[in-house]
Design an enzyme around this catalytic site. Structure first.
Site, PDB file in Angstrom:
ATOM      1  N   VAL A 199      -1.615 -23.465  41.251  1.00 50.23           N
ATOM      2  CA  VAL A 199      -0.568 -23.286  39.875  1.00 50.23           C
ATOM      3  C   VAL A 199       0.248 -24.625  39.879  1.00 50.23           C
ATOM      4  O   VAL A 199       0.788 -25.142  40.711  1.00 50.23           O
ATOM      5  CB  VAL A 199       0.093 -22.134  39.966  1.00 50.23           C
ATOM      6  CG1 VAL A 199      -0.579 -20.735  39.704  1.00 50.23           C
ATOM      7  CG2 VAL A 199       1.022 -22.032  41.053  1.00 50.23           C
ATOM      8  N   ASP A 200       0.327 -24.965  38.555  1.00 56.00           N
ATOM      9  CA  ASP A 200       1.119 -26.102  38.220  1.00 56.00           C
ATOM     10  C   ASP A 200       2.714 -25.755  38.298  1.00 56.00           C
ATOM     11  O   ASP A 200       2.875 -24.504  38.212  1.00 56.00           O
ATOM     12  CB  ASP A 200       0.995 -26.818  36.894  1.00 56.00           C
ATOM     13  CG  ASP A 200       1.578 -28.064  36.778  1.00 56.00           C
ATOM     14  OD1 ASP A 200       1.750 -28.967  37.739  1.00 56.00           O
ATOM     15  OD2 ASP A 200       1.971 -28.352  35.597  1.00 56.00           O
ATOM     16  N   LYS A 201       3.551 -26.693  38.771  1.00 54.59           N
ATOM     17  CA  LYS A 201       5.018 -26.361  38.753  1.00 54.59           C
ATOM     18  C   LYS A 201       5.576 -26.254  37.436  1.00 54.59           C
ATOM     19  O   LYS A 201       5.868 -25.194  37.000  1.00 54.59           O
ATOM     20  CB  LYS A 201       5.773 -27.318  39.663  1.00 54.59           C
ATOM     21  CG  LYS A 201       7.292 -27.018  39.605  1.00 54.59           C
ATOM     22  CD  LYS A 201       7.897 -27.965  40.319  1.00 54.59           C
ATOM     23  CE  LYS A 201       8.195 -29.265  39.819  1.00 54.59           C
ATOM     24  NZ  LYS A 201       9.198 -29.305  38.698  1.00 54.59           N
TER      25      LYS A 201
ATOM     26  N   THR B  58       4.702 -23.652  34.306  1.00 54.95           N
ATOM     27  CA  THR B  58       3.761 -22.546  34.822  1.00 54.95           C
ATOM     28  C   THR B  58       4.898 -21.720  35.742  1.00 54.95           C
ATOM     29  O   THR B  58       4.962 -20.541  35.574  1.00 54.95           O
ATOM     30  CB  THR B  58       2.712 -23.055  35.647  1.00 54.95           C
ATOM     31  OG1 THR B  58       1.759 -23.760  34.807  1.00 54.95           O
ATOM     32  CG2 THR B  58       1.543 -21.837  36.091  1.00 54.95           C
TER      33      THR B  58
END
Length: 197
Positions: free
Chosen positions: A24-26, A29
């Site tokens: 997951v992107d920071k 997200t």
């Protein structure tokens, strides 16, 4: 479908039970994706407002959330920018009123040779606080350091905990430096981080 998620084909839903790792992107997200400028420290003879104007002028051409945080912090009219060169995941450079300027990540500033010891000290302090940092420079001279913070989504902590209970490992991906990334990951409960992407 009610949540806006489309899975094309039941087989993909069935195969989801085999997933053991999710990346997951920071920004946007795990975090709200609405960073705001929290710190601006000058490391030159320029005032904070002069440093911010230069950074905002350069960042005005970018749609990145960190760039928006900088431009939103500067309320006055911005000068025109020419010869803009954007380096994905690192920063932006251009000419503002005859000055060749740059705004970029810690790593990008090091590549450009503008991180002298007093700049590194400011960067280390802000990064330890979990802030995304940007250096503003002119030629080979650092002008200032900007700190930007984003809020962790409450739902992220819950979602990561649910994944862990299902035996799924979450890996956080980010363009931020390792120190900032580790601080955010600790707040969310993510154990694996890939930074400087």
């Amino acid at each position: 479908a009610r949540r806006g998620i489309l899975v094309k084909g039941g087989v993909h839903l069935e195969n989801a039970r085999h997933v053991r790792m999710v990346a997951v992107d920071k920004t946007g997200t795990l975090t709200e994706g609405r960073p705001r400028l929290t710190d601006l420290e000058t490391v030159s003879a320029l005032t904070k407002d002069e440093v911010l104007m230069r950074a905002a002028a350069l960042e005005g051409s970018s749609a990145h959330p960190l760039a928006r945080a900088v431009t939103e912090a500067y309320a006055a009219a911005l000068p025109a920018v020419t010869d803009v060169v954007s380096t994905d995941g690192k920063g932006i450079e251009g000419t503002v009123d005859g000055e060749r300027l740059g705004v970029g990540s810690h790593r990008f500033a090091e590549e450009r040779g503008v991180c002298r010891p007093e700049v590194e000290a400011v960067l280390a302090r802000l990064e330890a606080d979990g802030k995304s940092v940007m250096v503003v420079w002119r030629d080979r001279e650092a002008l200032g350091v900007i700190g930007v913070a984003d809020t962790v989504r409450e739902s992220s902590v819950t979602a990561i905990a649910m994944l862990r209970r299902l035996g799924v490992t979450a890996i956080m991906l980010t363009g931020d430096n390792a120190t900032t990334a580790a601080a955010v990951a600790a707040n969310v409960g993510v154990e694996q981080v890939r930074a400087n992407l």
